[in-house]
Design a protein around this motif. Structure first.
Motif, mmCIF file in Angstrom:
data_model
loop_
_atom_site.group_PDB
_atom_site.id
_atom_site.type_symbol
_atom_site.label_atom_id
_atom_site.label_comp_id
_atom_site.label_asym_id
_atom_site.label_seq_id
_atom_site.Cartn_x
_atom_site.Cartn_y
_atom_site.Cartn_z
ATOM 1 N N PHE A 64 0.833 -1.212 0.000
ATOM 2 C CA PHE A 64 0.000 0.000 0.000
ATOM 3 C C PHE A 64 0.864 1.257 0.000
ATOM 4 O O PHE A 64 1.867 1.331 0.717
ATOM 5 C CB PHE A 64 -0.900 -0.004 1.239
ATOM 6 N N VAL A 65 0.467 2.247 -0.815
ATOM 7 C CA VAL A 65 1.038 3.594 -0.720
ATOM 8 C C VAL A 65 -0.077 4.570 -0.367
ATOM 9 O O VAL A 65 -1.228 4.390 -0.777
ATOM 10 C CB VAL A 65 1.740 4.044 -2.023
ATOM 11 N N TYR A 66 0.276 5.572 0.402
ATOM 12 C CA TYR A 66 -0.705 6.564 0.828
ATOM 13 C C TYR A 66 -1.143 7.471 -0.327
ATOM 14 O O TYR A 66 -0.342 7.865 -1.170
ATOM 15 C CB TYR A 66 -0.126 7.434 1.936
ATOM 16 N N GLY A 67 -2.448 7.816 -0.297
ATOM 17 C CA GLY A 67 -2.991 8.852 -1.173
ATOM 18 C C GLY A 67 -3.425 10.030 -0.328
ATOM 19 O O GLY A 67 -3.485 9.933 0.909
ATOM 20 N N ASN A 68 -3.763 11.141 -0.956
ATOM 21 C CA ASN A 68 -4.115 12.342 -0.210
ATOM 22 C C ASN A 68 -5.360 12.152 0.660
ATOM 23 O O ASN A 68 -5.429 12.627 1.798
ATOM 24 C CB ASN A 68 -4.314 13.530 -1.151
ATOM 25 N N ASN A 69 -6.365 11.428 0.174
ATOM 26 C CA ASN A 69 -7.598 11.265 0.949
ATOM 27 C C ASN A 69 -7.440 10.312 2.133
ATOM 28 O O ASN A 69 -8.230 10.364 3.084
ATOM 29 C CB ASN A 69 -8.740 10.791 0.054
ATOM 30 N N ASP A 70 -6.433 9.448 2.074
ATOM 31 C CA ASP A 70 -6.205 8.532 3.197
ATOM 32 C C ASP A 70 -5.898 9.285 4.486
ATOM 33 O O ASP A 70 -6.156 8.785 5.584
ATOM 34 C CB ASP A 70 -5.048 7.577 2.879
ATOM 35 N N ARG A 71 -5.357 10.472 4.368
ATOM 36 C CA ARG A 71 -4.970 11.241 5.551
ATOM 37 C C ARG A 71 -6.142 12.035 6.133
ATOM 38 O O ARG A 71 -5.967 12.788 7.101
ATOM 39 C CB ARG A 71 -3.802 12.159 5.221
ATOM 40 N N GLU A 72 -7.326 11.875 5.558
ATOM 41 C CA GLU A 72 -8.515 12.531 6.117
ATOM 42 C C GLU A 72 -9.090 11.751 7.300
ATOM 43 O O GLU A 72 -9.938 12.262 8.025
ATOM 44 C CB GLU A 72 -9.591 12.670 5.036
ATOM 45 N N VAL A 73 -8.632 10.513 7.469
ATOM 46 C CA VAL A 73 -9.119 9.688 8.580
ATOM 47 C C VAL A 73 -8.078 9.688 9.692
ATOM 48 O O VAL A 73 -6.998 10.272 9.552
ATOM 49 C CB VAL A 73 -9.404 8.242 8.100
ATOM 50 N N ASP A 74 -8.386 9.039 10.797
ATOM 51 C CA ASP A 74 -7.441 8.903 11.903
ATOM 52 C C ASP A 74 -6.294 8.007 11.428
ATOM 53 O O ASP A 74 -6.438 6.785 11.340
ATOM 54 C CB ASP A 74 -8.154 8.282 13.114
ATOM 55 N N VAL A 75 -5.160 8.621 11.121
ATOM 56 C CA VAL A 75 -4.045 7.894 10.509
ATOM 57 C C VAL A 75 -3.501 6.809 11.437
ATOM 58 O O VAL A 75 -3.111 5.725 10.982
ATOM 59 C CB VAL A 75 -2.915 8.874 10.096
ATOM 60 N N GLN A 76 -3.497 7.070 12.732
ATOM 61 C CA GLN A 76 -2.987 6.077 13.678
ATOM 62 C C GLN A 76 -3.850 4.816 13.656
ATOM 63 O O GLN A 76 -3.335 3.690 13.586
ATOM 64 C CB GLN A 76 -2.955 6.675 15.090
ATOM 65 N N LYS A 77 -5.158 4.997 13.662
ATOM 66 C CA LYS A 77 -6.071 3.849 13.609
ATOM 67 C C LYS A 77 -5.991 3.158 12.251
ATOM 68 O O LYS A 77 -6.044 1.928 12.158
ATOM 69 C CB LYS A 77 -7.507 4.301 13.883
ATOM 70 N N PHE A 78 -5.864 3.963 11.207
ATOM 71 C CA PHE A 78 -5.778 3.431 9.840
ATOM 72 C C PHE A 78 -4.525 2.581 9.688
ATOM 73 O O PHE A 78 -4.576 1.451 9.184
ATOM 74 C CB PHE A 78 -5.777 4.595 8.857
ATOM 75 N N ASP A 79 -3.386 3.099 10.150
ATOM 76 C CA ASP A 79 -2.133 2.340 10.092
ATOM 77 C C ASP A 79 -2.239 1.039 10.890
ATOM 78 O O ASP A 79 -1.713 -0.004 10.473
ATOM 79 C CB ASP A 79 -0.967 3.177 10.643
ATOM 80 N N SER A 80 -2.919 1.108 12.028
ATOM 81 C CA SER A 80 -3.081 -0.090 12.871
ATOM 82 C C SER A 80 -3.837 -1.182 12.121
ATOM 83 O O SER A 80 -3.480 -2.362 12.190
ATOM 84 C CB SER A 80 -3.827 0.262 14.163
ATOM 85 N N ILE A 81 -4.873 -0.778 11.383
ATOM 86 C CA ILE A 81 -5.655 -1.745 10.603
ATOM 87 C C ILE A 81 -4.791 -2.341 9.500
ATOM 88 O O ILE A 81 -4.810 -3.557 9.259
ATOM 89 C CB ILE A 81 -6.913 -1.080 10.018
ATOM 90 N N LEU A 82 -4.017 -1.508 8.828
ATOM 91 C CA LEU A 82 -3.147 -1.992 7.757
ATOM 92 C C LEU A 82 -2.138 -3.003 8.291
ATOM 93 O O LEU A 82 -1.952 -4.077 7.706
ATOM 94 C CB LEU A 82 -2.420 -0.812 7.101
ATOM 95 N N LEU A 83 -1.508 -2.683 9.395
ATOM 96 C CA LEU A 83 -0.492 -3.570 9.967
ATOM 97 C C LEU A 83 -1.125 -4.835 10.534
ATOM 98 O O LEU A 83 -0.582 -5.936 10.390
ATOM 99 C CB LEU A 83 0.290 -2.824 11.047
ATOM 100 N N GLU A 84 -2.284 -4.674 11.156
ATOM 101 C CA GLU A 84 -2.988 -5.819 11.743
ATOM 102 C C GLU A 84 -3.396 -6.835 10.677
ATOM 103 O O GLU A 84 -3.402 -8.046 10.921
ATOM 104 C CB GLU A 84 -4.242 -5.295 12.467
ATOM 105 N N THR A 85 -3.701 -6.346 9.475
ATOM 106 C CA THR A 85 -4.147 -7.226 8.398
ATOM 107 C C THR A 85 -2.983 -7.664 7.495
ATOM 108 O O THR A 85 -3.205 -8.260 6.437
ATOM 109 C CB THR A 85 -5.227 -6.538 7.551
ATOM 110 N N GLY A 86 -1.748 -7.346 7.907
ATOM 111 C CA GLY A 86 -0.573 -7.842 7.188
ATOM 112 C C GLY A 86 -0.190 -7.054 5.957
ATOM 113 O O GLY A 86 0.599 -7.534 5.133
ATOM 114 N N VAL A 87 -0.711 -5.841 5.828
ATOM 115 C CA VAL A 87 -0.379 -5.009 4.667
ATOM 116 C C VAL A 87 0.995 -4.365 4.864
ATOM 117 O O VAL A 87 1.304 -3.854 5.939
ATOM 118 C CB VAL A 87 -1.444 -3.908 4.457
ATOM 119 N N THR A 88 1.801 -4.383 3.820
ATOM 120 C CA THR A 88 3.092 -3.692 3.848
ATOM 121 C C THR A 88 2.893 -2.268 3.365
ATOM 122 O O THR A 88 2.489 -2.030 2.226
ATOM 123 C CB THR A 88 4.124 -4.399 2.948
ATOM 124 N N ILE A 89 3.159 -1.299 4.253
ATOM 125 C CA ILE A 89 3.016 0.117 3.905
ATOM 126 C C ILE A 89 4.353 0.612 3.372
ATOM 127 O O ILE A 89 5.385 0.490 4.045
ATOM 128 C CB ILE A 89 2.606 0.952 5.136
#
Length: 252
Positions: free
Chosen positions: A103-128
């Protein structure tokens, strides 16, 4: 006069329904790219999807792709303000069924709670990939997948992203916005460049749109893909710029 107003109403209502239908279509585009550094028989099947935004990924798409791709690359704008994190997590879990997800970040991804969003990505095994790269091996070929941070955040460090590249690596460069293609090509010679962000203009009148329609452009031992994206931004309508996702097969 009443007939004319009724006719106009029906025309615009029908057009809106048609544009809504186009916004929620599932169009899988297949592309093939021969890489001279890869040996005969070697291949990597990349599923690229960008700009999901508010859209739910349908189970039918996943069922159509299982066994047909090796890795998944999300080109940013996986979510946006107002999208429940539960929906975003569900989309990721579906994509996880296809292969390793990057996954790479887009501009709209930063409109949400980034800490929670990153946690979901890492929890589901996504490589950021934030100005970093990942090593993928297929046969004897080493593929270096490079991703930069969202360009609108001012956090792009493109030279840092390329630091781990070695001679003879096959390079895939991913940026949410295609404007960074030219910067990547100043540092190295990527074999495949991937981006989204522009939605193909989303609503086009014939050849006219806010941005160019998405396109896969093959060059000498390389290709550039700018996707129209899977979802929409603003209004859930499309015209002349179909929603799309992609399978790109790199082979020798």
């Amino acid at each position: 006069m009443k007939l004319t107003i009724a006719s106009l109403f029906m025309f615009f209502f029908s057009l809106a329904c048609y544009m809504l239908h186009l916004a929620f279509q599932v169009n899988i585009k297949n592309h093939s790219l021969q890489i001279k550094e890869m040996q005969n028989g070697e291949k990597l099947r990349v599923f690229f999807i960008s700009d999901i935004h508010r859209r739910k990924i349908p189970d039918t798409l996943i069922k159509a792709l299982i066994g047909k791709v090796d890795i998944v690359i999300i080109g940013g704008d996986l979510t946006e303000k107002g999208v429940p994190l539960k929906r975003t997590k569900h989309n990721i879990l579906l994509l996880n069924k296809l292969g390793t997800v990057f996954f790479v970040y887009g501009n709209n991804d930063r409109e949400v709670d980034v800490q929670k969003f990153d946690s979901i990505l890492l929890e589901t095994g996504v490589t950021i990939l934030k100005n970093d790269s990942a090593r993928i091996q297929t046969g004897n070929s080493i593929i270096r997948l490079i991703g930069i941070d969202d360009g609108f955040s001012g956090r792009v460090k493109i030279e840092e992203a390329f630091q781990k590249v070695k001679d003879h690596d096959i390079i895939i460069f991913v940026s949410h916005a295609p404007a960074f293609f030219k910067h990547a090509k100043k540092i190295a010679i990527p074999h495949l460049l991937l981006a989204g962000h522009l939605h193909g203009g989303q609503i086009r009148l014939g050849p006219f749109g806010l941005y160019e329609n998405g396109e896969f452009i093959e060059k000498v031992n390389s290709a550039e893909l700018v996707s129209n994206g899977f979802g929409t931004t603003g209004v859930p309508l499309r015209l002349g710029a179909k929603s799309e996702c992609h399978i790109i097969t790199l082979h020798g």
